[in-house]
Design an enzyme around this catalytic site. Structure first.
Site, PDB file in Angstrom:
ATOM      1  N   ILE A 355      67.604  39.884  56.951  1.00  0.00           N
ATOM      2  CA  ILE A 355      65.864  39.793  57.151  1.00  0.00           C
ATOM      3  C   ILE A 355      65.991  40.308  55.811  1.00  0.00           C
ATOM      4  CG2 ILE A 355      66.293  42.525  57.352  1.00  0.00           C
ATOM      5  CD1 ILE A 355      64.889  42.117  59.330  1.00  0.00           C
ATOM      6  N   CYS A 356      64.055  39.504  55.982  1.00  0.00           N
ATOM      7  CA  CYS A 356      62.940  40.367  55.567  1.00  0.00           C
ATOM      8  C   CYS A 356      62.736  39.851  54.236  1.00  0.00           C
ATOM      9  CB  CYS A 356      62.550  41.785  54.990  1.00  0.00           C
ATOM     10  SG  CYS A 356      61.245  43.060  54.826  1.00  0.00           S
ATOM     11  N   ALA A 357      62.891  40.907  52.998  1.00  0.00           N
ATOM     12  CA  ALA A 357      62.866  39.931  51.990  1.00  0.00           C
ATOM     13  C   ALA A 357      64.171  39.606  51.409  1.00  0.00           C
ATOM     14  CB  ALA A 357      62.512  41.563  51.014  1.00  0.00           C
ATOM     15  N   PHE A 377      60.768  37.186  55.466  1.00  0.00           N
ATOM     16  CA  PHE A 377      59.235  37.911  56.195  1.00  0.00           C
ATOM     17  C   PHE A 377      58.054  37.221  55.447  1.00  0.00           C
ATOM     18  CE2 PHE A 377      55.936  40.528  53.349  1.00  0.00           C
ATOM     19  CZ  PHE A 377      55.707  41.693  55.284  1.00  0.00           C
ATOM     20  N   SER A 403      66.149  36.757  59.567  1.00  0.00           N
ATOM     21  CA  SER A 403      64.681  37.808  60.534  1.00  0.00           C
ATOM     22  C   SER A 403      63.944  37.829  59.717  1.00  0.00           C
ATOM     23  CB  SER A 403      65.248  38.623  61.367  1.00  0.00           C
ATOM     24  OG  SER A 403      64.800  38.849  62.230  1.00  0.00           O
TER      25      SER A 403
END
Length: 438
Positions: A355-357, A377, A403
Site C-alpha cells: 500500500i501507499c509508497a 500513493f 492500495s
C-alpha cells in the site's frame, strides 16, 4: 480532495464573556478558549503551538489511538502520547504494542489545547480509573478547552466523569445505552457539541481526527491534511474494489500473514492492517526490518514488532503485505532478505501486497508488478510501469493486492479479509468497526 462534513453534526458554543474573562486572568488558558477574544490577533494565534494529549492503556484500541496521533501530527500539533500504566510500553488490543512518550504523571502540570481519549476495552476502563487523568481532564473542561473521546471512551470515561451533562454525544453502538444516562445520544459518525467531540469506532477515527484538526487549526488546515490521506468521499457506505484475474487465495487452518515494519513505516497503515487481520483471526507476524524490534514510524509513533525479519524469514506465509511510508518503503526495497521473500512468494503464486509508497518503491523496482495491474500513493503512481488502474482505491490482480494510502487502508485490509474469509465476514467486521453503517 475537499473535506466532506456531511456526516458531522456541529454545534457552536463559544465561551461566555464571564468564562473568557476568567480565562484571561489565569495562566491556565490556551487557544481554543480564547478564539473569540479580540485581544488575540490571527497572527498571534496562528503561531501558538497546539498541544494535544492522547492517553493510552493496556487494552486501548490501537487504530483509534494511532490514527488520532498520526493525523494530528500531520497538522503540526504537538502530540504527547501518555501511558496511564506504570511503564511506557502499552499492550493495546489485537497484540499491537505501542511505546508512549511519557507517563501520565509527567503531564499533570502541562496545559493542553485538546485531550483525546481512544476507546477499546479494557483500555477505556483503565483511562476512567486513572485519577491523574481524571484530574487533568476535569481541569480541561473547567477551563473551557477541548476534550474528545471515541468508541467506548465517551460512555465509559467522559460519561462516568460527568463531563457530557447537557451535551449531545455518540459512541460505539454497544455502549449507547450506558451513554444515554450521561448525555443526549445521537448516532452521528462524529458529533461536536461546544468544546466536546465524540465518535463511534475505528472506522470513524479518521473523520474524527480531521474534525479535531478543524477545531484546533481551522477548516483550511483540515482540508490540507485530509487530501493526502486519500479519505473516502462516502463515509459509511459499502466499499468496493477492482479485481482482475480472480483466483482463490488458499491456506490451511488459519492464514499466516507477514507484515514487515521499519523505521519510517506509515503507522496508520501498519496498525490498521495488523488490527483488522487479527480481528478476522488471521495469524499475523509483525517483523522488524532492522536491528531492533522497536521502530520509530513516520509520524514518530513508537511501535514494537513481534520478531526480527531474520527470524520471520525462516517460515513460509500465505500472504506478505507491506505498509507504506517513504522511509519504511525505502528500507524494504533495500532489504535483500525481504525482497527475496517477496520474489519467492510471487514465484510460488502465493498472495502478496503493498500500500501507499510500497507498490511504487518496493514492488515495481524489483519486478514484482510485471504483468500486473496496480495502484499506489497518488504522488508516486507515475513510477508504476502500468498506470492504467492507478486511480482505483484497491486493486486485486490474481495473487497481488495494492492500495493508495492511509485513507484506503481499511478497505485494503477488508479486501484481504474478503479474499481469505469471504465478503460476509468482511462486512461483518466493517460494521463492527463502524466503517460501514451497521
Amino acid at each position: 480532495m475537499a473535506l466532506t462534513l456531511h456526516h458531522f453534526t456541529l454545534l457552536s458554543h463559544p465561551p461566555s464573556a464571564a468564562l473568557s474573562a476568567r480565562l484571561l486572568r489565569t495562566k491556565r488558558f490556551s487557544f481554543p478558549a480564547l478564539i473569540n477574544s479580540k485581544r488575540f490577533s490571527g497572527s498571534v494565534m496562528a503561531s501558538a503551538p497546539r498541544k494535544v494529549l492522547v492517553p493510552i492503556a493496556n487494552g486501548t484500541e490501537p487504530m483509534e489511538a494511532v490514527i488520532t496521533i498520526d493525523v494530528l501530527r500531520r497538522a503540526g500539533a504537538e502530540v504527547t502520547v501518555a501511558s496511564v500504566e506504570k511503564q511506557l510500553r502499552v499492550d493495546a488490543c489485537h497484540g499491537v504494542k505501542i511505546v508512549a512518550d511519557a507517563l501520565i504523571s509527567d503531564c499533570a502540570d502541562t496545559v493542553f489545547d485538546l485531550i483525546s481519549l481512544p476507546g477499546g476495552m479494557p483500555g477505556a476502563a483503565s483511562l476512567r480509573d486513572c485519577k491523574t487523568l481524571e484530574s487533568i481532564i476535569q481541569q480541561q473542561a473547567a477551563d473551557g478547552r477541548f476534550y474528545a473521546a471515541i468508541c467506548a471512551a465517551p460512555a465509559v470515561a467522559l460519561g462516568t466523569w460527568n463531563l457530557l451533562k447537557g451535551k449531545k454525544a455518540t459512541c460505539h453502538p454497544s455502549f449507547m445505552e450506558q451513554l444515554s444516562s450521561s448525555a443526549t445520544t445521537v448516532e452521528s459518525r462524529v458529533q461536536q457539541d461546544g468544546n466536546v467531540v465524540t465518535s463511534r469506532g475505528p472506522g470513524t477515527a479518521m473523520e474524527y481526527s480531521v474534525t479535531l484538526i478543524e477545531q484546533l487549526f481551522g477548516k483550511d488546515k483540515a482540508n490540507e491534511v485530509s487530501g493526502p490521506l486519500v479519505m473516502r468521499p462516502n463515509h459509511g457506505d459499502e466499499y468496493s474494489v477492482l479485481e482482475l484475474n480472480p483466483m482463490e487465495w488458499k491456506f490451511k487452518n488459519s492464514p499466516k500473514i507477514l507484515v514487515p515494519v521499519a523505521d519510517g513505516t506509515e503507522e496508520m497503515e501498519a496498525t490498521i492492517i495488523i488490527a483488522v487481520l487479527r480481528r478476522a483471526k488471521a495469524d499475523v507476524v509483525v517483523a522488524s526490518v532492522g536491528d531492533k524490534l522497536d521502530i520509530l514510524a513516520s509520524r514518530k509513533v513508537k511501535l514494537v514488532a513481534d520478531v526480527a525479519l531474520v527470524e520471520a524469514a525462516q517460515l513460509s506465509y500465505d500472504l506478505i503485505v507491506l505498509p507504506g511510508g517513504l522511509g519504511g518503503a525505502q528500507t524494504f526495497a533495500n532489504s535483500e532478505k525481504l525482497v527475496s521473500l517477496l520474489k519467492k512468494q510471487k514465484e510460488a503464486n502465493r498472495p502478496y501486497g503493498a500500500i501507499c509508497a510500497s507498490p511504487a518503491l518496493v514492488l515495481e523496482p524489483h519486478g514484482l508488478l510485471k504483468g500486473k495491474k496496480a495502484t499506489s500513493f497518488p504522488a508516486l503512481s507515475n513510477k508504476l510501469s502500468d498506470q492504467s488502474a492507478a486511480e482505483n482505491r484497491v486493486v486485486i490482480d490474481g495473487n497481488l493486492i495494492t492500495s493508495r494510502g492511509p485513507g484506503t487502508t481499511m478497505e485494503f485490509a477488508l479486501a484481504i479479509v474478503e479474499k481469505l474469509f469471504g465478503r460476509t465476514k468482511a462486512l461483518e467486521l466493517a460494521k463492527t468497526m463502524l466503517f460501514v453503517y451497521p
